[in-house]
Scaffold this active site. Structure first.
Site, short mmCIF file in Angstrom:
data_model
loop_
_atom_site.label_atom_id
_atom_site.label_comp_id
_atom_site.label_asym_id
_atom_site.label_seq_id
_atom_site.Cartn_x
_atom_site.Cartn_y
_atom_site.Cartn_z
N ASP A 224 -7.15 4.23 -4.66
CA ASP A 224 -7.72 4.20 -3.31
C ASP A 224 -8.43 5.55 -2.68
O ASP A 224 -8.40 5.86 -4.11
CB ASP A 224 -6.84 3.89 -2.61
CG ASP A 224 -7.58 3.44 -0.45
OD1 ASP A 224 -7.58 2.32 -0.93
OD2 ASP A 224 -7.14 4.07 0.13
N LYS B 290 1.53 -0.72 -0.24
CA LYS B 290 -0.19 0.11 -0.34
C LYS B 290 0.99 1.34 -0.04
O LYS B 290 2.31 1.41 0.53
CB LYS B 290 -0.79 -0.47 1.55
CG LYS B 290 -2.50 1.11 1.17
CD LYS B 290 -3.10 0.07 0.37
CE LYS B 290 -4.44 1.14 0.51
NZ LYS B 290 -5.35 -0.01 -0.68
P1 NDP Z 1 -12.78 7.76 -2.59
O1 NDP Z 1 -11.97 8.85 -2.33
O2 NDP Z 1 -13.27 7.69 -4.27
O3 NDP Z 1 -13.74 8.09 -1.95
C1 NDP Z 1 -14.03 8.66 -0.49
C2 NDP Z 1 -15.29 8.90 0.41
O4 NDP Z 1 -15.30 8.86 1.25
C3 NDP Z 1 -15.90 10.71 0.26
O5 NDP Z 1 -16.62 10.27 -0.40
C4 NDP Z 1 -15.34 11.07 0.88
O6 NDP Z 1 -15.53 12.14 1.33
C5 NDP Z 1 -14.93 9.84 2.03
N1 NDP Z 1 -14.29 9.83 3.31
C6 NDP Z 1 -13.24 9.98 3.24
N2 NDP Z 1 -12.17 9.95 4.07
C7 NDP Z 1 -13.28 10.52 5.00
C8 NDP Z 1 -12.75 10.93 6.46
N3 NDP Z 1 -11.82 10.75 7.16
N4 NDP Z 1 -14.05 11.58 6.82
C9 NDP Z 1 -15.33 10.69 6.50
N5 NDP Z 1 -16.11 10.62 5.00
C10 NDP Z 1 -14.09 10.42 4.66
O7 NDP Z 1 -12.90 6.69 -2.57
P2 NDP Z 1 -13.02 4.97 -2.84
O8 NDP Z 1 -14.07 5.21 -2.45
O9 NDP Z 1 -12.27 4.73 -3.44
O10 NDP Z 1 -12.59 4.22 -1.41
C11 NDP Z 1 -13.13 4.31 0.08
C12 NDP Z 1 -13.17 3.23 0.87
O11 NDP Z 1 -13.09 2.11 0.49
C13 NDP Z 1 -10.75 2.94 1.54
O12 NDP Z 1 -11.70 3.05 2.79
C14 NDP Z 1 -10.50 2.99 0.51
O13 NDP Z 1 -9.45 2.30 0.90
C15 NDP Z 1 -11.77 0.92 0.69
N6 NDP Z 1 -11.27 0.87 -1.13
C16 NDP Z 1 -10.78 1.23 -1.84
C17 NDP Z 1 -11.26 0.63 -2.79
C18 NDP Z 1 -11.47 1.07 -4.61
O14 NDP Z 1 -11.30 0.01 -5.40
N7 NDP Z 1 -11.22 2.40 -4.96
C19 NDP Z 1 -10.68 -1.41 -3.23
C20 NDP Z 1 -10.56 -1.73 -1.68
C21 NDP Z 1 -11.69 -1.15 -0.92
P3 NDP Z 1 -15.26 13.37 0.64
O15 NDP Z 1 -15.19 13.83 0.19
O16 NDP Z 1 -15.66 14.90 1.84
O17 NDP Z 1 -13.12 13.32 1.49
O1 2IT Z 2 -7.87 -0.91 -0.66
C1 2IT Z 2 -8.01 -2.22 -1.45
O2 2IT Z 2 -7.76 -3.31 -2.08
C2 2IT Z 2 -7.29 -0.83 -2.90
N1 2IT Z 2 -7.83 0.12 -2.93
C3 2IT Z 2 -7.27 -2.15 -4.84
C4 2IT Z 2 -6.38 -1.52 -4.75
C5 2IT Z 2 -6.01 -2.45 -5.84
O3 2IT Z 2 -4.31 -2.47 -6.34
O4 2IT Z 2 -6.43 -2.73 -6.51
#
Ligand code: NDP
Ligand code: 2IT
Length: 444
Positions: A166, A126
């Site tokens: 992420d 990561k």
């Molecule tokens: P994005 O940046 O697209 O969206 C994040 C969302 O979460 C936004 O709505 C953001 O609000 C909110 N957010 C982030 N930080 C905070 C905080 N500290 N407090 C409150 N709200 C918060 O990220 P993703 O959708 O890609 O990721 C969301 C989660 O999913 C994370 O935990 C990530 O690690 C996990 N994840 C993502 C994957 C992927 O493929 N993208 C795969 C697996 C897991 P705002 O815009 O106001 O900051």
């Molecule tokens: O938390 C996760 O699994 C991710 N942000 C996606 C990682 C990836 O390599 O697609």
């Protein structure tokens, strides 16, 4: 003292001021107790738990860039290469002001077991930075990404370490980073996933984490005698994972009534309008107040509050530690039957325990959100064979992977007398393969 307790103590002492990393290690090691106790002598001799909780290596570097006013800004970049026993390091890059080494280590540690659960050959890593893309111009984001990659490119490669998106890292950032990698290293390779479709990205990667979350949730419900159709769902977050979780939940016949961002949340009694949400978040990069302003059925609330709404299914899709004990109590009081984590570690340890004790079906993030990284691995396969698969082909592989993950963790929980404990099941199933590979490869 048991081997698990000894290692937990050592991890906390050796890695001070990293509470998220401690939390992730505690959750994993505590639930591995049955398998560790069954193999205690062997694992102790191999120092397997000491090795698995210590990253292979970690990079921390300066990321200087120039903002639109001509001012030099300095951020900190990280890449933690945690474990490559079963494949090249794989895991996303988080861009958020809260990022520090402990957060990247917790995410990298989780990624080891998540990636193992996918059944695909990917190790755990990561990275990220405390850079905040919010409110920055495209040029500023490009300047940051180029500077970040100028250093990161020394450590990554299609067969070594393959980063992806992420929080805060989406298609725009991946594009700028890919361009800079290519410029410096001079090779055109699948060094990042989540790429644009015109330069090696995979169809369905954008949707994969949210869709995968719903495929696994639907299977978990089905195997416990429920149907997702007609259920009411509360979702937190409004980013990549939340948007496509909302879309797939609706396609499966459920009604999603909430989304949130870091400033507030929306309750939409008629169900979230996913096209409007995409317009607000993906196109305008705006706040949820704009969603509420454009949608008469939506109420906007400042602060936290998503989990106070009555629902059958809760899907936390924002960030770590966003579902607390009081939230768990409210969900149970309101009759919630299932929680599945779209985000990484969104539920605190005490909230998880409370939900499980109250017979709420609980799917941990390392299983429930594995569809994103699994589809990243499918993107790597397509890049290696220099072909692109159709949306339907990728999506059907994703569905199979998520259904298999659920059955693997269900079986692992049963094998160790923990039927229905999907946290234990996921950790055991993920750990078994990595432990076997580590032991087979000797002391390295
Ligand atoms: P994005 O940046 O697209 O969206 C994040 C969302 O979460 C936004 O709505 C953001 O609000 C909110 N957010 C982030 N930080 C905070 C905080 N500290 N407090 C409150 N709200 C918060 O990220 P993703 O959708 O890609 O990721 C969301 C989660 O999913 C994370 O935990 C990530 O690690 C996990 N994840 C993502 C994957 C992927 O493929 N993208 C795969 C697996 C897991 P705002 O815009 O106001 O900051
Ligand atoms: O938390 C996760 O699994 C991710 N942000 C996606 C990682 C990836 O390599 O697609």
């Amino acid at each position: 003292m048991s081997y698990v307790d000894e290692v937990l103590e050592r991890v906390i002492a050796k890695n001070p001021a990293e509470p998220e990393f401690h939390q992730a290690v505690k959750e994993v090691l505590n639930s591995l107790r049955p398998i560790i106790e069954a193999n205690e002598e062997k694992y102790r001799k191999e120092a397997l738990l000491e090795r698995i909780t210590e990253p292979d290596r970690q990079f921390k570097f300066r990321v200087p860039w120039v903002d639109d006013k001509g001012q030099v800004q300095v951020n900190t970049g990280y890449r933690v290469q945690f474990n490559n026993s079963i494949g090249p390091y794989k895991g996303g890059l988080r861009l958020h002001p809260s990022v520090n080494l402990g957060i990247i280590k917790f995410l990298g540690f989780e990624q080891i077991f998540k990636n193992s659960l996918t059944g695909l050959p990917i190790g755990g890593g990561k990275g990220g930075s405390d850079f905040d893309p919010k409110g920055k111009s495209d040029r500023e984001v490009m300047a940051f990404c180029q500077s970040f990659m100028t250093e990161l490119c020394k450590y990554i490669g299609a067969d070594t370490d393959v980063p992806a998106g992420d929080i805060g890292t989406g298609a725009r950032e991946i594009g700028y980073m890919f361009g800079q990698f290519k410029k410096i290293r001079g090779t055109y390779e699948g060094v990042l996933t989540g790429k644009g479709l015109s330069y090696g990205g995979s169809l369905a990667r954008t949707e994969a984490t949210g869709y995968g979350l719903l495929y696994l949730t639907a299977e978990m419900l089905k195997c416990n005698g429920h149907d997702i159709k007609g259920k009411t769902v509360c979702i937190s977050g409004s980013g990549n994972v939340a948007i496509y979780a909302t879309q797939k939940a609706q396609q499966l016949g459920a009604k999603v009534v909430t989304v949130s961002d870091s400033t507030g949340w929306v309750y939409d009694a008629e169900g979230i309008d996913v096209n409007l949400l995409k317009e607000v978040k993906e196109v305008k990069r705006a706040r949820l107040t704009e969603y509420a302003a454009a949608r008469p059925s939506a109420e906007y609330h400042e602060g936290r509050g998503v989990w106070s709404i009555k629902c059958d299914i809760a899907l936390p899709c924002a960030t770590q530690n966003e579902l607390l004990l009081d939230d768990a109590k409210a969900l149970v009081t309101n009759g919630c039957i299932a929680v599945a984590e779209g985000a990484n570690m969104p539920t605190t340890l005490e909230a998880t325990e409370y939900l499980q004790q109250n017979k709420v079906l609980f799917a941990p993030g390392k299983a429930a959100n594995a569809g994103g990284v699994a589809t990243s691995a499918l993107e790597m396969s397509q890049n290696s064979e220099r072909l692109s698969w159709s949306f339907e082909e990728v999506d059907s592989k994703l569905q199979n992977i998520m259904v298999n993950i659920f059955h693997n963790l269900d079986d692992a929980a049963k094998r160790y007398g923990k039927e229905g404990d999907y946290v234990a099941g996921a950790n055991i199933a993920g750990f078994e393969k990595v432990a076997e590979a580590m032991i087979a490869q000797g002391v390295v």
